[in-house]
Design a protein around this motif. Structure first.
Motif, PDB file in Angstrom:
ATOM      1  N   GLU A 147      10.929 -68.656  54.080  1.00 39.87           N
ATOM      2  CA  GLU A 147      10.812 -67.885  55.446  1.00 39.87           C
ATOM      3  C   GLU A 147      12.168 -66.648  55.103  1.00 39.87           C
ATOM      4  OE1 GLU A 147       9.359 -67.652  58.004  1.00 39.87           O
ATOM      5  OE2 GLU A 147       8.065 -69.275  57.925  1.00 39.87           O
ATOM      6  N   LEU A 148      13.372 -67.436  54.413  1.00 37.34           N
ATOM      7  CA  LEU A 148      14.404 -66.357  54.396  1.00 37.34           C
ATOM      8  C   LEU A 148      13.747 -64.885  53.446  1.00 37.34           C
ATOM      9  CD1 LEU A 148      17.703 -65.590  54.428  1.00 37.34           C
ATOM     10  CD2 LEU A 148      17.623 -66.833  52.692  1.00 37.34           C
ATOM     11  N   ASP A 149      13.068 -64.992  52.474  1.00 35.03           N
ATOM     12  CA  ASP A 149      12.392 -63.866  52.289  1.00 35.03           C
ATOM     13  C   ASP A 149      12.326 -62.972  52.843  1.00 35.03           C
ATOM     14  OD1 ASP A 149      14.131 -65.323  49.719  1.00 35.03           O
ATOM     15  OD2 ASP A 149      12.515 -66.490  49.172  1.00 35.03           O
ATOM     16  N   ILE A 150      10.834 -63.913  53.710  1.00 36.42           N
ATOM     17  CA  ILE A 150      10.444 -62.877  54.580  1.00 36.42           C
ATOM     18  C   ILE A 150      11.605 -61.763  55.377  1.00 36.42           C
ATOM     19  CG2 ILE A 150       8.905 -63.024  56.642  1.00 36.42           C
ATOM     20  CD1 ILE A 150       7.283 -65.588  55.198  1.00 36.42           C
ATOM     21  N   ALA A 151      12.487 -63.195  55.979  1.00 38.69           N
ATOM     22  CA  ALA A 151      13.058 -61.905  57.130  1.00 38.69           C
ATOM     23  C   ALA A 151      13.864 -60.573  56.207  1.00 38.69           C
ATOM     24  CB  ALA A 151      14.233 -63.142  57.221  1.00 38.69           C
ATOM     25  N   ILE A 152      14.079 -60.881  54.625  1.00 46.06           N
ATOM     26  CA  ILE A 152      14.625 -60.202  53.196  1.00 46.06           C
ATOM     27  C   ILE A 152      13.700 -59.293  53.649  1.00 46.06           C
ATOM     28  CG2 ILE A 152      16.167 -59.844  51.236  1.00 46.06           C
ATOM     29  CD1 ILE A 152      17.325 -62.600  51.780  1.00 46.06           C
ATOM     30  N   THR A 153      12.716 -59.539  53.503  1.00 44.00           N
ATOM     31  CA  THR A 153      11.814 -58.201  52.927  1.00 44.00           C
ATOM     32  C   THR A 153      11.648 -57.557  54.290  1.00 44.00           C
ATOM     33  OG1 THR A 153      10.433 -59.820  52.166  1.00 44.00           O
ATOM     34  CG2 THR A 153       9.557 -57.944  52.998  1.00 44.00           C
ATOM     35  N   ILE A 154      11.418 -58.212  55.561  1.00 48.44           N
ATOM     36  CA  ILE A 154      11.563 -56.890  56.996  1.00 48.44           C
ATOM     37  C   ILE A 154      12.652 -56.163  57.469  1.00 48.44           C
ATOM     38  CG2 ILE A 154      10.725 -57.370  59.423  1.00 48.44           C
ATOM     39  CD1 ILE A 154       8.973 -57.860  57.764  1.00 48.44           C
ATOM     40  N   ASP A 155      13.474 -56.980  57.045  1.00 44.61           N
ATOM     41  CA  ASP A 155      15.416 -56.366  57.290  1.00 44.61           C
ATOM     42  C   ASP A 155      15.317 -55.126  55.705  1.00 44.61           C
ATOM     43  OD1 ASP A 155      18.314 -56.008  57.971  1.00 44.61           O
ATOM     44  OD2 ASP A 155      18.543 -56.245  56.096  1.00 44.61           O
ATOM     45  N   ARG A 156      15.218 -55.091  55.095  1.00 40.51           N
ATOM     46  CA  ARG A 156      15.451 -53.687  53.864  1.00 40.51           C
ATOM     47  C   ARG A 156      14.264 -52.953  54.657  1.00 40.51           C
ATOM     48  NH1 ARG A 156      16.336 -56.768  47.824  1.00 40.51           N
ATOM     49  NH2 ARG A 156      17.833 -58.308  48.594  1.00 40.51           N
ATOM     50  N   LEU A 157      13.424 -53.419  54.283  1.00 38.12           N
ATOM     51  CA  LEU A 157      12.556 -52.773  55.314  1.00 38.12           C
ATOM     52  C   LEU A 157      12.507 -51.423  56.601  1.00 38.12           C
ATOM     53  CD1 LEU A 157       9.151 -51.266  54.719  1.00 38.12           C
ATOM     54  CD2 LEU A 157       8.504 -53.053  56.532  1.00 38.12           C
ATOM     55  N   MET A 158      12.820 -52.341  57.104  1.00 38.36           N
ATOM     56  CA  MET A 158      13.984 -51.533  58.895  1.00 38.36           C
ATOM     57  C   MET A 158      15.180 -50.845  58.719  1.00 38.36           C
ATOM     58  SD  MET A 158      12.729 -53.948  61.484  1.00 38.36           S
ATOM     59  CE  MET A 158      13.573 -55.217  60.879  1.00 38.36           C
ATOM     60  N   THR A 159      15.928 -51.511  57.135  1.00 34.88           N
ATOM     61  CA  THR A 159      17.127 -50.015  57.220  1.00 34.88           C
ATOM     62  C   THR A 159      16.937 -49.055  55.778  1.00 34.88           C
ATOM     63  OG1 THR A 159      18.708 -52.161  56.964  1.00 34.88           O
ATOM     64  CG2 THR A 159      19.178 -50.744  55.385  1.00 34.88           C
ATOM     65  N   ALA A 160      15.082 -49.095  55.124  1.00 39.48           N
ATOM     66  CA  ALA A 160      14.415 -48.244  54.405  1.00 39.48           C
ATOM     67  C   ALA A 160      13.708 -46.918  55.428  1.00 39.48           C
ATOM     68  CB  ALA A 160      14.058 -48.852  52.826  1.00 39.48           C
ATOM     69  N   THR A 161      13.667 -47.510  56.392  1.00 40.85           N
ATOM     70  CA  THR A 161      12.558 -46.639  56.866  1.00 40.85           C
ATOM     71  C   THR A 161      12.497 -46.375  59.298  1.00 40.85           C
ATOM     72  OG1 THR A 161      11.080 -48.250  57.705  1.00 40.85           O
ATOM     73  CG2 THR A 161      10.609 -47.446  55.813  1.00 40.85           C
ATOM     74  N   THR A 162      11.933 -45.677  59.004  1.00 46.70           N
ATOM     75  CA  THR A 162      12.248 -45.472  60.514  1.00 46.70           C
ATOM     76  C   THR A 162      11.403 -46.855  61.558  1.00 46.70           C
ATOM     77  OG1 THR A 162      10.294 -44.346  60.690  1.00 46.70           O
ATOM     78  CG2 THR A 162      12.822 -43.425  61.013  1.00 46.70           C
ATOM     79  N   LEU A 163      10.923 -47.279  60.625  1.00 42.77           N
ATOM     80  CA  LEU A 163      10.144 -49.017  61.636  1.00 42.77           C
ATOM     81  C   LEU A 163      10.753 -49.645  61.806  1.00 42.77           C
ATOM     82  CD1 LEU A 163       7.327 -49.756  58.321  1.00 42.77           C
ATOM     83  CD2 LEU A 163       6.982 -48.319  60.378  1.00 42.77           C
ATOM     84  N   LYS A 164      10.106 -50.349  63.562  1.00 44.77           N
ATOM     85  CA  LYS A 164      10.358 -51.856  63.975  1.00 44.77           C
ATOM     86  C   LYS A 164       9.394 -52.623  63.573  1.00 44.77           C
ATOM     87  CE  LYS A 164      14.458 -49.439  64.803  1.00 44.77           C
ATOM     88  NZ  LYS A 164      15.628 -49.574  64.255  1.00 44.77           N
ATOM     89  N   VAL A 165       9.782 -53.528  62.817  1.00 41.04           N
ATOM     90  CA  VAL A 165       9.196 -54.995  63.265  1.00 41.04           C
ATOM     91  C   VAL A 165       9.725 -56.274  63.851  1.00 41.04           C
ATOM     92  CG1 VAL A 165       7.951 -56.568  61.157  1.00 41.04           C
ATOM     93  CG2 VAL A 165       8.655 -53.812  60.363  1.00 41.04           C
ATOM     94  N   ASN A 166       8.145 -56.197  64.663  1.00 39.47           N
ATOM     95  CA  ASN A 166       8.566 -57.535  65.495  1.00 39.47           C
ATOM     96  C   ASN A 166       8.122 -58.731  64.940  1.00 39.47           C
ATOM     97  OD1 ASN A 166      10.041 -56.103  67.072  1.00 39.47           O
ATOM     98  ND2 ASN A 166       8.030 -54.957  68.009  1.00 39.47           N
ATOM     99  N   ARG A 167       7.068 -58.893  64.438  1.00 38.83           N
ATOM    100  CA  ARG A 167       6.354 -59.720  63.698  1.00 38.83           C
ATOM    101  C   ARG A 167       5.755 -59.285  62.716  1.00 38.83           C
ATOM    102  NH1 ARG A 167       2.322 -63.308  68.166  1.00 38.83           N
ATOM    103  NH2 ARG A 167       4.283 -63.030  69.236  1.00 38.83           N
ATOM    104  N   PRO A 168       5.854 -60.604  61.340  1.00 38.03           N
ATOM    105  CA  PRO A 168       5.674 -60.086  60.644  1.00 38.03           C
ATOM    106  C   PRO A 168       4.618 -60.424  60.108  1.00 38.03           C
ATOM    107  CG  PRO A 168       6.926 -61.806  59.524  1.00 38.03           C
ATOM    108  CD  PRO A 168       7.011 -61.120  61.377  1.00 38.03           C
TER     109      PRO A 168
END
Length: 380
Positions: free
Chosen positions: A277-298
């Motif tokens: 679960e932590l790795d999934i959260a890190i994935t989404i956090d890095r994606l949202m930092t690197a892009t303009t995307l907002k991810v509510n539910r992976p």
């Protein structure tokens, strides 16, 4: 008891590519695979890309050496092309511009088509990127998606056509040195061969211990991938793959969604790895930092094992202290893109012919892949 010239433990991409090239040389080869299907743990979970600028130096050389096979496989090897166009953009953060300069220089020297990009260039190609965090980048135009299933099963089918045997549910339980070679017990059966190839991936050190061979210090590492839905106003069709040159994040379009990975490499033990679960959260956090995307539910997520030696390079060599025991392991996350060259290289060395001439011309040496390199035996 079944006797072959060569026994290979591991039916993933490493073992099957070597098996194919050995069978082409007229060797009788038996492959033992512990699972009920080959490639279950790493090969089958790879989001593989063919790139001549990705990975350590020896990996990049072996990727270049694999290019001709990918583009011109043997007749009937697969029904569809192994490679399909993708392209990959490598980005560098401020302060890491030198990595792009090195990539451009070496890639061009190896014949790769690599183009320098400014942050503005990158923004035009991938509009969702937050280019405030990007200093510069490079586009490798000829990077391709690899059809992993087609490649792996192409090796398997042609290996079998050449008379090779692939046995599944053949978990190795005992290995003994004999006067003439090696005896292996697997799946309740006994097999003998003069040469034993250890292509067991994350289990390579465990197999070595069974054989009474000193382990080389392989470390399995977990890598996570997550699928992410895109907003309706974002059309990612035709996008290049995007990867941080520092290997902190990569993503690529996949059927209208994004396949995203934080490029994690968390040490673990050999097992059927699952995403954390932590790795999934890190994935989404890095994606949202690197892009303009907002991810509510992976979306769905999975993990695979990438196995490394301490220096990050693979080993393809006979063990110096165990006659006829050949190491073919530690490909990390690069085993698919280097499979044709690594398989051919292993077959050539096993048959006593040394490094193939075309690889010598690329600067590939036995020392680079030796089992006697300084630092092996340590933890990666």
């Amino acid at each position: 008891m079944k006797t072959s010239d060569i026994l290979i433990i591991g039916g993933g991409i490493a073992g099957m590519s070597a098996a194919y090239f050995l069978a082409k040389r007229g060797k009788s080869v038996t492959v033992l695979e512990r699972e009920d299907q080959p490639g279950y743990h790493s090969t089958g979970r790879s989001a593989a890309l063919y790139s001549e600028t990705y990975g350590p130096k020896i990996i990049r050389k072996m990727s270049t050496a694999s290019r001709d096979f990918f583009l011109n496989p043997p007749v009937g090897f697969t029904e569809n092309p192994i490679l399909t166009p993708r392209g990959v953009i490598l980005t560098a953060a401020h302060g890491n511009e030198g990595a792009i300069d090195e990539l451009l220089t070496e890639g061009r020297a190896n014949g790769a088509n690599v183009v320098a990009l400014t942050a503005d260039d990158i923004k035009k190609l991938i509009p969702i990127l937050n280019t405030d965090l990007i200093a510069c980048g490079a586009l490798e135009t000829d990077a391709m998606d690899i059809d992993v299933h087609a490649l792996h099963w192409g090796f398997i089918r042609h290996f079998k056509k050449l008379g090779g045997d692939l046995l599944v549910k053949a978990d190795v339980t005992a290995i003994a040195k004999t006067k003439t070679g090696w005896q292996v017990t697997a799946g309740g059966e006994t097999y003998e061969a003069q040469i034993l190839v250890n292509a067991s991936g994350a289990w390579a050190d465990e197999i070595a211990k069974l054989a009474g061979v000193t382990p080389l210090g392989i470390t399995p590492k977990r890598r996570t991938a997550v699928m992410v839905d895109l907003p309706s106003d974002v059309n990612a069709h035709g996008w290049h793959m995007v990867s941080d040159v520092g290997e902190g994040l990569y993503f690529k379009e996949d059927a209208g969604r994004l396949l995203v990975s934080p490029s994690d490499a968390t040490p673990t033990v050999p097992h059927d790895v699952q995403p954390e679960e932590l790795d999934i959260a890190i994935t989404i956090d890095r994606l949202m930092t690197a892009t303009t995307l907002k991810v509510n539910r992976p979306g769905e997520a999975w993990a695979g094992l990438r196995s490394f030696f301490a220096d990050g390079d693979p080993v393809s060599a006979f063990d110096p202290d165990a006659d006829g025991f050949y190491w073919l392991a530690g490909q990390g996350g690069y085993g698919i893109q280097t499979a044709p060259a690594m398989g051919e290289y292993a077959a050539s060395l096993i048959c006593g012919d040394g490094v193939p001439d075309r690889m010598v011309k690329l600067g590939v040496t036995k020392d680079a892949l030796a089992a006697t390199r300084p630092g092996l035996g340590q933890t990666a």
